[in-house]
Scaffold this motif. Structure first.
Motif, PDB file in Angstrom:
ATOM      1  N   ASP A 473      27.872  35.631  47.422  1.00  0.00           N
ATOM      2  CA  ASP A 473      28.466  34.373  46.962  1.00  0.00           C
ATOM      3  C   ASP A 473      28.911  33.515  48.153  1.00  0.00           C
ATOM      4  OD1 ASP A 473      29.719  33.320  44.100  1.00  0.00           O
ATOM      5  OD2 ASP A 473      30.870  32.624  45.834  1.00  0.00           O
ATOM      6  N   ALA A 474      28.945  32.216  47.945  1.00  0.00           N
ATOM      7  CA  ALA A 474      29.324  31.292  49.019  1.00  0.00           C
ATOM      8  C   ALA A 474      30.805  31.353  49.350  1.00  0.00           C
ATOM      9  CB  ALA A 474      28.934  29.865  48.629  1.00  0.00           C
ATOM     10  N   ASP A 475      31.630  31.843  48.433  1.00  0.00           N
ATOM     11  CA  ASP A 475      33.083  31.836  48.639  1.00  0.00           C
ATOM     12  C   ASP A 475      33.577  33.210  49.093  1.00  0.00           C
ATOM     13  OD1 ASP A 475      35.754  30.307  48.053  1.00  0.00           O
ATOM     14  OD2 ASP A 475      35.995  32.299  47.178  1.00  0.00           O
ATOM     15  N   ALA A 476      34.461  33.213  50.082  1.00  0.00           N
ATOM     16  CA  ALA A 476      34.947  34.467  50.659  1.00  0.00           C
ATOM     17  C   ALA A 476      35.748  35.292  49.663  1.00  0.00           C
ATOM     18  CB  ALA A 476      35.791  34.172  51.894  1.00  0.00           C
ATOM     19  N   ARG A 477      36.605  34.671  48.857  1.00  0.00           N
ATOM     20  CA  ARG A 477      37.420  35.424  47.907  1.00  0.00           C
ATOM     21  C   ARG A 477      36.544  36.095  46.859  1.00  0.00           C
ATOM     22  NH1 ARG A 477      41.927  38.102  47.795  1.00  0.00           N
ATOM     23  NH2 ARG A 477      42.851  36.437  49.059  1.00  0.00           N
ATOM     24  N   VAL A 478      35.482  35.411  46.428  1.00  0.00           N
ATOM     25  CA  VAL A 478      34.563  36.009  45.459  1.00  0.00           C
ATOM     26  C   VAL A 478      33.881  37.223  46.083  1.00  0.00           C
ATOM     27  CG1 VAL A 478      32.536  35.618  44.000  1.00  0.00           C
ATOM     28  CG2 VAL A 478      34.181  33.769  44.349  1.00  0.00           C
ATOM     29  N   ARG A 479      33.449  37.083  47.336  1.00  0.00           N
ATOM     30  CA  ARG A 479      32.791  38.217  48.003  1.00  0.00           C
ATOM     31  C   ARG A 479      33.753  39.396  48.142  1.00  0.00           C
ATOM     32  NH1 ARG A 479      31.103  34.008  51.369  1.00  0.00           N
ATOM     33  NH2 ARG A 479      32.209  34.790  53.213  1.00  0.00           N
ATOM     34  N   LEU A 480      35.013  39.107  48.444  1.00  0.00           N
ATOM     35  CA  LEU A 480      35.997  40.190  48.558  1.00  0.00           C
ATOM     36  C   LEU A 480      36.149  40.933  47.235  1.00  0.00           C
ATOM     37  CD1 LEU A 480      38.282  41.682  50.108  1.00  0.00           C
ATOM     38  CD2 LEU A 480      39.838  39.931  49.222  1.00  0.00           C
ATOM     39  N   GLU A 481      36.339  40.191  46.150  1.00  0.00           N
ATOM     40  CA  GLU A 481      36.509  40.832  44.840  1.00  0.00           C
ATOM     41  C   GLU A 481      35.259  41.615  44.454  1.00  0.00           C
ATOM     42  OE1 GLU A 481      39.058  41.193  43.057  1.00  0.00           O
ATOM     43  OE2 GLU A 481      40.493  39.704  43.753  1.00  0.00           O
ATOM     44  N   ALA A 482      34.077  41.051  44.769  1.00  0.00           N
ATOM     45  CA  ALA A 482      32.830  41.744  44.452  1.00  0.00           C
ATOM     46  C   ALA A 482      32.706  43.035  45.263  1.00  0.00           C
ATOM     47  CB  ALA A 482      31.643  40.822  44.727  1.00  0.00           C
ATOM     48  N   ALA A 483      33.060  42.982  46.554  1.00  0.00           N
ATOM     49  CA  ALA A 483      32.985  44.188  47.387  1.00  0.00           C
ATOM     50  C   ALA A 483      33.923  45.271  46.872  1.00  0.00           C
ATOM     51  CB  ALA A 483      33.321  43.829  48.837  1.00  0.00           C
ATOM     52  N   LEU A 484      35.145  44.889  46.523  1.00  0.00           N
ATOM     53  CA  LEU A 484      36.090  45.862  45.974  1.00  0.00           C
ATOM     54  C   LEU A 484      35.556  46.444  44.668  1.00  0.00           C
ATOM     55  CD1 LEU A 484      39.480  43.993  46.615  1.00  0.00           C
ATOM     56  CD2 LEU A 484      38.415  45.773  48.011  1.00  0.00           C
ATOM     57  N   GLY A 485      34.893  45.599  43.866  1.00  0.00           N
ATOM     58  CA  GLY A 485      34.325  46.065  42.610  1.00  0.00           C
ATOM     59  C   GLY A 485      33.189  47.047  42.818  1.00  0.00           C
ATOM     60  N   VAL A 486      32.299  46.742  43.748  1.00  0.00           N
ATOM     61  CA  VAL A 486      31.190  47.654  44.041  1.00  0.00           C
ATOM     62  C   VAL A 486      31.719  49.012  44.492  1.00  0.00           C
ATOM     63  CG1 VAL A 486      29.295  48.090  45.655  1.00  0.00           C
ATOM     64  CG2 VAL A 486      29.508  45.852  44.552  1.00  0.00           C
ATOM     65  N   ILE A 487      32.731  48.993  45.338  1.00  0.00           N
ATOM     66  CA  ILE A 487      33.318  50.250  45.834  1.00  0.00           C
ATOM     67  C   ILE A 487      33.934  51.045  44.687  1.00  0.00           C
ATOM     68  CG2 ILE A 487      35.206  51.165  47.242  1.00  0.00           C
ATOM     69  CD1 ILE A 487      34.550  48.805  49.205  1.00  0.00           C
ATOM     70  N   GLN A 488      34.630  50.350  43.778  1.00  0.00           N
ATOM     71  CA  GLN A 488      35.257  51.059  42.660  1.00  0.00           C
ATOM     72  C   GLN A 488      34.213  51.646  41.727  1.00  0.00           C
ATOM     73  OE1 GLN A 488      38.654  49.204  40.992  1.00  0.00           O
ATOM     74  NE2 GLN A 488      38.525  50.258  39.028  1.00  0.00           N
ATOM     75  N   VAL A 489      33.145  50.887  41.461  1.00  0.00           N
ATOM     76  CA  VAL A 489      32.122  51.358  40.526  1.00  0.00           C
ATOM     77  C   VAL A 489      31.305  52.505  41.125  1.00  0.00           C
ATOM     78  CG1 VAL A 489      29.990  50.694  39.337  1.00  0.00           C
ATOM     79  CG2 VAL A 489      31.968  49.183  39.264  1.00  0.00           C
ATOM     80  N   THR A 490      30.990  52.420  42.423  1.00  0.00           N
ATOM     81  CA  THR A 490      30.117  53.432  43.018  1.00  0.00           C
ATOM     82  C   THR A 490      30.855  54.681  43.459  1.00  0.00           C
ATOM     83  OG1 THR A 490      30.313  52.351  45.195  1.00  0.00           O
ATOM     84  CG2 THR A 490      28.429  51.736  43.803  1.00  0.00           C
ATOM     85  N   LYS A 491      32.104  54.531  43.894  1.00  0.00           N
ATOM     86  CA  LYS A 491      32.834  55.672  44.450  1.00  0.00           C
ATOM     87  C   LYS A 491      34.071  56.060  43.643  1.00  0.00           C
ATOM     88  CE  LYS A 491      30.048  56.038  47.983  1.00  0.00           C
ATOM     89  NZ  LYS A 491      29.124  57.176  48.110  1.00  0.00           N
ATOM     90  N   GLY A 492      34.408  55.271  42.652  1.00  0.00           N
ATOM     91  CA  GLY A 492      35.589  55.577  41.854  1.00  0.00           C
ATOM     92  C   GLY A 492      36.888  55.353  42.588  1.00  0.00           C
ATOM     93  N   ILE A 493      36.857  54.545  43.653  1.00  0.00           N
ATOM     94  CA  ILE A 493      38.061  54.281  44.450  1.00  0.00           C
ATOM     95  C   ILE A 493      38.685  52.972  43.973  1.00  0.00           C
ATOM     96  CG2 ILE A 493      38.981  53.915  46.774  1.00  0.00           C
ATOM     97  CD1 ILE A 493      36.505  55.393  47.846  1.00  0.00           C
ATOM     98  N   ASN A 494      39.858  53.062  43.367  1.00  0.00           N
ATOM     99  CA  ASN A 494      40.544  51.863  42.870  1.00  0.00           C
ATOM    100  C   ASN A 494      41.350  51.255  44.014  1.00  0.00           C
ATOM    101  OD1 ASN A 494      42.062  49.893  41.645  1.00  0.00           O
ATOM    102  ND2 ASN A 494      42.649  51.140  39.889  1.00  0.00           N
ATOM    103  N   LEU A 495      40.903  50.104  44.477  1.00  0.00           N
ATOM    104  CA  LEU A 495      41.553  49.452  45.609  1.00  0.00           C
ATOM    105  C   LEU A 495      42.488  48.331  45.170  1.00  0.00           C
ATOM    106  CD1 LEU A 495      38.523  49.332  48.050  1.00  0.00           C
ATOM    107  CD2 LEU A 495      40.588  50.668  48.332  1.00  0.00           C
ATOM    108  N   GLU A 496      42.946  48.389  43.943  1.00  0.00           N
ATOM    109  CA  GLU A 496      43.848  47.338  43.456  1.00  0.00           C
ATOM    110  C   GLU A 496      45.079  47.232  44.347  1.00  0.00           C
ATOM    111  OE1 GLU A 496      45.367  44.298  40.951  1.00  0.00           O
ATOM    112  OE2 GLU A 496      43.403  45.087  41.436  1.00  0.00           O
ATOM    113  N   LYS A 497      45.603  48.362  44.818  1.00  0.00           N
ATOM    114  CA  LYS A 497      46.789  48.341  45.676  1.00  0.00           C
ATOM    115  C   LYS A 497      46.439  48.287  47.158  1.00  0.00           C
ATOM    116  CE  LYS A 497      49.789  50.766  42.406  1.00  0.00           C
ATOM    117  NZ  LYS A 497      50.663  51.935  42.177  1.00  0.00           N
TER     118      LYS A 497
END
Length: 503
Positions: A473-497
């Protein structure tokens, strides 16, 4: 003859090529249908976080990406985090220090230790000491104790007091008590009050009680109350109860309610709370009493609350009584009255309050009203609250109105509320709508980021494909949320905190 054979052979070869390319295309389609390879997706997400943590054009995103890399203990991020710590940007330095502490290891500890003498900001300096403590190095803690005696800089005293509480420095208790009792600046006093609650040494309880009763600053009294709640026990509870009855500051008394809940107190003041609620003429007092009765669990107040709900003329108090009844397990008794306020009151503030209360209850009439208000309500705040109520209700019939609000509402806060509500809907039902919003070029960056976050928090494996795609995505915040989401879905690591700073 030879030419015929060659032509026939070519035709056969051509048919084989067609079949081969068709098979490759089919395999590609199947791979896409199954989504990206999880290991590759995770690797791309890490690369995305590394790039974001290097980009100083969005310092808010940069610091959050650094924190995430630290929490993930990503070894390749060490040099980047060291550079961020030394960047000269206060927020990035603070978060990079925290990230190095999370990353751990001898090299991270050495980086913090070497840079400490040059750190001028007192809060960043204190954070470095806290991180070193977490890495097993307490050599810098005496610097914090010395900072408590610095009469020239109240922020240095405040940051040192806060850090000493976080590292559990029991030997600093006498110094912290002195700060709370005698410091002329309220910021160090407040920090000392919080730190004493973290250290939980019994000698601090009488001092905290005195601060709650007598300190002239509201923020210090609130810090003392919250620390007393951490202690618990009969004396602390009695002090909190006494403060609620006798203090006159509204915000302090409102803060005392969750403090009493945490300390498992309040029962001794139930009669006083009921009397306060029964007195007519003071709307604020009665509403506060109703909140306390509900949150502290006074079942004996149910008849009183029901009576007010049916007969009182003060609409603010009636809504407070309704909310208290809901907390006490008496939702059916209050739903009709609160719903009537939502539907029929001509004052927006009353409607907003009613919507906030009803959003927590899966009530069918309220759901239908929320749908109508989301589609036709004139006040955007009420439309946003209606979206939240639909999401919390969880009924599938809410998908269509939420999707329409996301696509058509003119107020971005309402559209954001619709995205959040779709994230609350049952697993799978809203994925397509959120994925469309995430990919939508006509959506704002805030909407796309909210959609990525909603998909992430659902922890839905089938959300991997849209999240992976959003890494570009063109926006940095969107890319950050997407990266955190990919990590949570693939590795089960909840990075909310992981992106929550200690600050």
């Amino acid at each position: 003859m030879t030419r015929d054979r060659v032509q026939k052979g070519t035709l056969k070869l051509g048919g084989g090529c067609f079949k081969l390319y068709g098979a490759i295309a089919l395999v590609g389609a199947l791979v896409w249908a199954c989504g990206p390879d999880p290991d590759r997706a995770y690797s791309e997400a890490i690369s995305c976080l590394m790039a974001l943590a290097s980009d100083s054009s969005r310092p808010d995103v940069q610091g959050d990406a650094a924190l995430a890399l630290g929490r993930l203990k990503e070894p390749s991020a060490l040099a980047l985090l060291k550079a961020g710590f030394q960047s000269g940007q206060e927020d990035m330095a603070f978060k990079s220090a925290q990230a190095l502490g999370e990353l751990g290891g001898a090299e991270a500890a050495a980086a913090l230790r070497e840079a400490l003498p040059g750190v001028r900001n007192p809060f960043v300096r204190a954070q470095v000491v806290v991180c070193l403590h977490r890495l097993g190095d307490d050599s810098a803690i005496p610097q914090l104790e010395a900072a408590l005696a610095d009469t020239t800089d109240p922020l240095r005293r405040a940051s040192a007091a806060s850090a000493l509480g976080k590292v559990g420095r029991v030997s600093a208790i006498s110094h912290l008590i002195r700060i709370l009792e005698t410091d002329m600046d309220f910021v160090p006093r407040s920090s000392a009050g919080v730190a004493l609650g973290l250290l939980k040494d019994a000698s601090a309880v009488p001092v905290l009680a005195k601060a709650l009763r007598e300190d002239p600053e509201e923020v210090v009294r609130i810090a003392a109350a919250e620390s007393l709640a951490r202690f618990g026990g009969p004396f602390a509870v009695s002090v909190l109860e006494e403060a609620f009855i006798h203090q006159t500051n509204y915000q302090l008394r409102k803060t005392l309610i969750p403090c009493l809940v945490e300390a498992k107190g309040g029962e001794a003041i139930f009669p006083a709370l009921r009397a306060m609620f029964a007195r007519t003429g003071n709307t604020v007092e009665r509403s506060l009493a109703a909140e306390a009765l509900g949150r502290l669990g006074d079942r004996g107040a149910v008849p009183l609350l029901k009576g007010v709900l049916q007969a009182d003329t003060d609409d603010v108090v009636k809504l407070a009584a309704g909310e208290a009844l809901g907390r006490l397990g008496e939702a059916p008794a209050m739903l009709a009255t609160v719903h009537g306020t939502l539907v029929g009151h001509n004052n927006d503030s009353f409607q907003r309050r009613a919507a906030e209360i009803l959003a927590d209850y899966p009530d069918k009439p309220a759901l239908n009203t929320f749908k109508r208000l989301l589609a036709w309500g004139e006040n955007p705040e009420i439309r946003a609250l209606s979206a939240r109520g639909i999401g919390r209700n969880g009924d599938r019939s809410g998908l269509v109105p939420l999707e329409k609000a996301l696509e058509n509402d003119q107020d971005e806060n309402v559209r954001l509320a619709a995205v959040g509500a779709l994230g609350d809907m049952p697993q799978g039902d809203a994925r397509g709508i959120l994925s469309k919003a995430l990919a939508g070029k006509d959506q704002t960056a805030d909407i796309r980021a909210a959609a990525a976050r909603a998909l992430r928090l659902r922890n839905d494996p089938d959300a991997l494909r849209p999240l992976f795609k959003a890494l570009g995505d063109a926006d940095a915040r969107v890319r950050l949320e997407a990266a955190l989401g990919v990590i949570q879905v693939t590795k089960g690591i909840n990075l909310e905190k992981a992106v929550t700073s200690d600050r």
